[in-house]
Design a protein around this motif. Structure first.
Motif, PDB file in Angstrom:
ATOM      1  N   VAL A 116     -27.235   6.966 -13.426  1.00 10.94           N
ATOM      2  CA  VAL A 116     -27.666   7.510 -14.716  1.00 10.94           C
ATOM      3  C   VAL A 116     -28.531   8.748 -14.495  1.00 10.94           C
ATOM      4  N   LYS A 117     -29.482   8.646 -13.593  1.00  9.71           N
ATOM      5  CA  LYS A 117     -30.383   9.780 -13.337  1.00  9.71           C
ATOM      6  C   LYS A 117     -29.632  11.000 -12.826  1.00  9.71           C
ATOM      7  N   SER A 118     -28.634  10.777 -12.001  1.00  5.26           N
ATOM      8  CA  SER A 118     -27.899  11.910 -11.430  1.00  5.26           C
ATOM      9  C   SER A 118     -27.213  12.737 -12.506  1.00  5.26           C
ATOM     10  N   MET A 119     -26.897  12.112 -13.633  1.00  2.00           N
ATOM     11  CA  MET A 119     -26.269  12.844 -14.730  1.00  2.00           C
ATOM     12  C   MET A 119     -27.298  13.421 -15.720  1.00  2.00           C
ATOM     13  N   LEU A 120     -28.574  13.065 -15.549  1.00  2.00           N
ATOM     14  CA  LEU A 120     -29.630  13.611 -16.404  1.00  2.00           C
ATOM     15  C   LEU A 120     -30.298  14.821 -15.758  1.00  2.00           C
ATOM     16  N   THR A 121     -30.900  14.604 -14.604  1.00  2.00           N
ATOM     17  CA  THR A 121     -31.692  15.661 -13.964  1.00  2.00           C
ATOM     18  C   THR A 121     -31.296  15.923 -12.517  1.00  2.00           C
ATOM     19  N   VAL A 122     -30.226  15.289 -12.050  1.00  2.00           N
ATOM     20  CA  VAL A 122     -29.764  15.386 -10.658  1.00  2.00           C
ATOM     21  C   VAL A 122     -30.792  14.769  -9.720  1.00  2.00           C
ATOM     22  N   ASN A 123     -31.986  15.327  -9.689  1.00  2.00           N
ATOM     23  CA  ASN A 123     -33.091  14.699  -8.972  1.00  2.00           C
ATOM     24  C   ASN A 123     -34.395  15.289  -9.500  1.00  2.00           C
ATOM     25  N   THR A 124     -35.492  14.589  -9.278  1.00  2.00           N
ATOM     26  CA  THR A 124     -36.802  15.082  -9.694  1.00  2.00           C
ATOM     27  C   THR A 124     -37.251  16.190  -8.762  1.00  2.00           C
ATOM     28  N   ILE A 170     -49.068  -5.124  -6.585  1.00  4.58           N
ATOM     29  CA  ILE A 170     -47.629  -5.202  -6.804  1.00  4.58           C
ATOM     30  C   ILE A 170     -46.921  -4.981  -5.472  1.00  4.58           C
ATOM     31  N   MET A 171     -46.107  -5.930  -5.072  1.00  3.28           N
ATOM     32  CA  MET A 171     -45.405  -5.855  -3.785  1.00  3.28           C
ATOM     33  C   MET A 171     -43.936  -5.571  -4.046  1.00  3.28           C
ATOM     34  N   VAL A 172     -43.510  -4.342  -3.748  1.00  2.00           N
ATOM     35  CA  VAL A 172     -42.109  -3.967  -3.936  1.00  2.00           C
ATOM     36  C   VAL A 172     -41.654  -3.120  -2.751  1.00  2.00           C
ATOM     37  N   ALA A 173     -40.347  -3.149  -2.508  1.00  2.00           N
ATOM     38  CA  ALA A 173     -39.774  -2.317  -1.450  1.00  2.00           C
ATOM     39  C   ALA A 173     -39.683  -0.872  -1.932  1.00  2.00           C
ATOM     40  N   PRO A 174     -39.866   0.090  -1.027  1.00  2.00           N
ATOM     41  CA  PRO A 174     -39.741   1.503  -1.421  1.00  2.00           C
ATOM     42  C   PRO A 174     -38.405   1.817  -2.081  1.00  2.00           C
ATOM     43  N   GLU A 175     -37.360   1.106  -1.689  1.00  2.00           N
ATOM     44  CA  GLU A 175     -36.025   1.373  -2.241  1.00  2.00           C
ATOM     45  C   GLU A 175     -35.912   0.974  -3.713  1.00  2.00           C
ATOM     46  N   SER A 176     -36.868   0.186  -4.197  1.00  2.00           N
ATOM     47  CA  SER A 176     -36.822  -0.235  -5.602  1.00  2.00           C
ATOM     48  C   SER A 176     -37.543   0.746  -6.524  1.00  2.00           C
ATOM     49  N   VAL A 177     -38.071   1.823  -5.948  1.00  2.00           N
ATOM     50  CA  VAL A 177     -38.815   2.824  -6.716  1.00  2.00           C
ATOM     51  C   VAL A 177     -37.924   4.033  -6.968  1.00  2.00           C
ATOM     52  N   MET A 178     -37.815   4.423  -8.219  1.00  2.00           N
ATOM     53  CA  MET A 178     -37.132   5.666  -8.606  1.00  2.00           C
ATOM     54  C   MET A 178     -38.177   6.656  -9.111  1.00  2.00           C
ATOM     55  N   VAL A 179     -38.223   7.836  -8.516  1.00  2.00           N
ATOM     56  CA  VAL A 179     -39.133   8.883  -8.971  1.00  2.00           C
ATOM     57  C   VAL A 179     -38.424   9.674 -10.062  1.00  2.00           C
ATOM     58  N   THR A 180     -39.092   9.818 -11.211  1.00  2.00           N
ATOM     59  CA  THR A 180     -38.438  10.408 -12.385  1.00  2.00           C
ATOM     60  C   THR A 180     -39.154  11.674 -12.842  1.00  2.00           C
ATOM     61  N   ALA A 181     -38.470  12.432 -13.678  1.00  2.00           N
ATOM     62  CA  ALA A 181     -39.051  13.644 -14.264  1.00  2.00           C
ATOM     63  C   ALA A 181     -39.921  13.236 -15.445  1.00  2.00           C
ATOM     64  N   GLY A 182     -41.093  12.737 -15.142  1.00  2.00           N
ATOM     65  CA  GLY A 182     -41.976  12.171 -16.150  1.00  2.00           C
ATOM     66  C   GLY A 182     -41.552  10.757 -16.506  1.00  2.00           C
ATOM     67  N   CYS A 183     -42.470  10.009 -17.098  1.00  2.00           N
ATOM     68  CA  CYS A 183     -42.154   8.639 -17.489  1.00  2.00           C
ATOM     69  C   CYS A 183     -41.125   8.600 -18.610  1.00  2.00           C
ATOM     70  N   GLN A 184     -41.032   9.690 -19.376  1.00  2.00           N
ATOM     71  CA  GLN A 184     -40.051   9.735 -20.457  1.00  2.00           C
ATOM     72  C   GLN A 184     -38.635   9.555 -19.919  1.00  2.00           C
ATOM     73  N   GLU A 185     -38.339  10.190 -18.779  1.00  2.00           N
ATOM     74  CA  GLU A 185     -37.006  10.012 -18.198  1.00  2.00           C
ATOM     75  C   GLU A 185     -36.809   8.569 -17.749  1.00  2.00           C
ATOM     76  N   ALA A 186     -37.865   7.948 -17.227  1.00  2.00           N
ATOM     77  CA  ALA A 186     -37.759   6.546 -16.820  1.00  2.00           C
ATOM     78  C   ALA A 186     -37.368   5.666 -17.990  1.00  2.00           C
ATOM     79  N   MET A 187     -37.927   5.931 -19.176  1.00  2.00           N
ATOM     80  CA  MET A 187     -37.568   5.157 -20.362  1.00  2.00           C
ATOM     81  C   MET A 187     -36.096   5.341 -20.711  1.00  2.00           C
ATOM     82  N   ILE A 188     -35.640   6.572 -20.692  1.00  2.00           N
ATOM     83  CA  ILE A 188     -34.247   6.843 -21.046  1.00  2.00           C
ATOM     84  C   ILE A 188     -33.302   6.158 -20.075  1.00  2.00           C
TER      85      ILE A 188
END
Length: 429
Positions: free
Chosen positions: A289-297, A101-119
């Protein structure tokens, strides 16, 4: 004292799926000596507190070697951090090495578990009441639970024994549009799905991408089990096959690294265009959206996972060789025990049937009677074995089936658990 009416709380509080899973946990607590073929968690023996300390130190050394000062390292690890996380470059390298998979680092969001990624994905992609998500059924309860919290409707797409059918996806999408709603995305686990254990053939994956384009669907590809095949046969991710930007890729380090770190990630490299024609990455837009959920991982959790990636040369396949062999042996043990205790008849019309996954943590067993919570309690109390009713994973169905997990136990416990299950089935038949 104030008393609140349960009927006036949000529907997610009384979600029947969540209530059922809580019941399963409660049963496990009441019968601690029962063998649990229900728990889908990784095997405890792979983890130690010393490993956490070592990986954290490896990541700190990595930051120092990258030219950061002690003050910068301290701030990066102990302060609030970038909303989308600090592991984008390491994860992008890992995806290229392990999955093509070829993606730029900027396209990756690190989340508090995959569950947060789904939300985050559901909230960003489904802005209106007419927006719905399609999901392969049986479906992982985390997705349906997340949708329930957000008020997003999930429309099931029934799997066949061979897995999700692309033409069925197209049929359901057309039916949703005919009902006046917009099918926004399809959620699926192409590799060794939870709970069914099914893995999609490569030809089906390619056709599914074609159908997504025809039906204007995005695909939410969840891939927590892709490392754990029974063989080394290449199973390309949908994201690696995607040439049109249809796929959002959801990843987790729970099974491959440390469940307790609670670190997952979301790859969203689609382009977003605003009213003035400005272009940004979807991952950057989702950061609001993430900033209002967990601020950051948690940066500390990220550092532990970062250390795993640094030490393995950014290859989870290299880092998980021992785990892969362990889970392979466990799945083979589970399937062999089913064959031993529920021998197949020459006619093929067996009272007890099961599928034969080519990897992952789960298998599904069909019974000639209902596998409900009442039977589960009898199973725990009188026969000392736990399992998961398959109806937990359906909007309406799965009554006569159960899911068995082989990840959390040693091989001899799995074999004994299936033996106990056979005694339950003989008594209940």
């Amino acid at each position: 004292m104030v008393e609140l009416s349960r009927a006036e709380l949000h529907v997610s509080v009384s979600d029947p799926v969540a209530t059922s899973m809580n019941f399963l946990n409660e049963i496990a607590g009441r019968y601690p000596d029962a063998i649990s073929l229900a728990a889908g968690r990784p095997y405890d023996g792979f983890y130690s507190t010393e490993d956490v300390q070592r990986y954290f130190a490896s990541y700190v050394d990595h930051l120092r070697d990258g030219g950061l000062s002690e003050e910068q390292v301290r701030r990066l690890l102990l302060q609030y951090g970038r909303t989308n996380g600090q592991l984008g470059s390491l994860i992008a390298t890992m995806l290229e090495k392990d999955e093509g998979i070829m993606v730029a680092p900027e396209s990756v969001m690190v989340t508090a578990g995959c569950q947060e990624a789904m939300i985050i994905a559901l909230r960003a992609l489904c802005p209106g009441p007419g927006d719905v998500v399609l999901a392969a059924e049986p479906c992982y309860v985390g997705l349906t639970g997340a949708a329930r919290i957000l008020g997003v409707d999930v429309v099931p797409v029934p799997e066949s024994p061979a897995g999700l059918g692309p033409e069925t996806v197209a049929e359901v999408a057309r039916a949703v549009r005919a009902a006046g709603k917009r099918p926004r995305a399809l959620y699926l686990v192409p590799n060794f799905s939870n709970p069914s254990g099914v893995s999609l053939p490569v030809a089906t994956r390619r056709r599914l991408l074609d159908v997504a384009a025809e039906q204007d669907l995005l695909l939410l590809e969840d891939d927590p089990y892709g490392l754990f095949g029974l063989d080394d046969e290449p199973r390309p991710t949908l994201k690696s096959l995607d040439t049109e930007g249809r796929v959002l890729y959801l990843g987790s380090f729970a099974k491959s690294c440390f469940p307790g770190a609670r670190v997952g990630f979301l790859v969203a490299d689609q382009t977003v265009v605003d009213a003035e024609g400005r272009r940004t990455l979807l991952a950057e837009e989702m950061s609001a959206v993430k900033s209002m959920l967990t601020v950051n991982t948690s940066p500390i959790s990220q550092a532990v996972i970062g250390g795993v990636l640094v030490e393995s040369g950014c290859s989870l396949r290299a880092a998980n060789r021992d785990k892969v062999e362990f889970y392979r042996d466990n799945l083979r043990t589970l399937l062999a025990a089913l064959e031993r205790h529920f021998p197949r008849s020459p006619s093929g019309e067996d009272a007890v049937r099961w599928n034969v996954p080519r990897g992952g943590f789960f298998a599904v067993v069909a019974l000639p009677f209902e596998a409900d919570e009442k039977l589960l309690e009898i199973s725990a109390e009188q026969f000392g074995v736990l399992w998961t009713p398959m109806r937990f994973f359906y909007s309406d169905g799965g009554a006569n089936a159960l899911r068995l997990s082989c990840s959390y136990l040693k091989a001899e416990q799995i074999a004994e658990g299936v033996h106990r299950l056979s005694r339950l089935v003989a008594a209940a038949a």
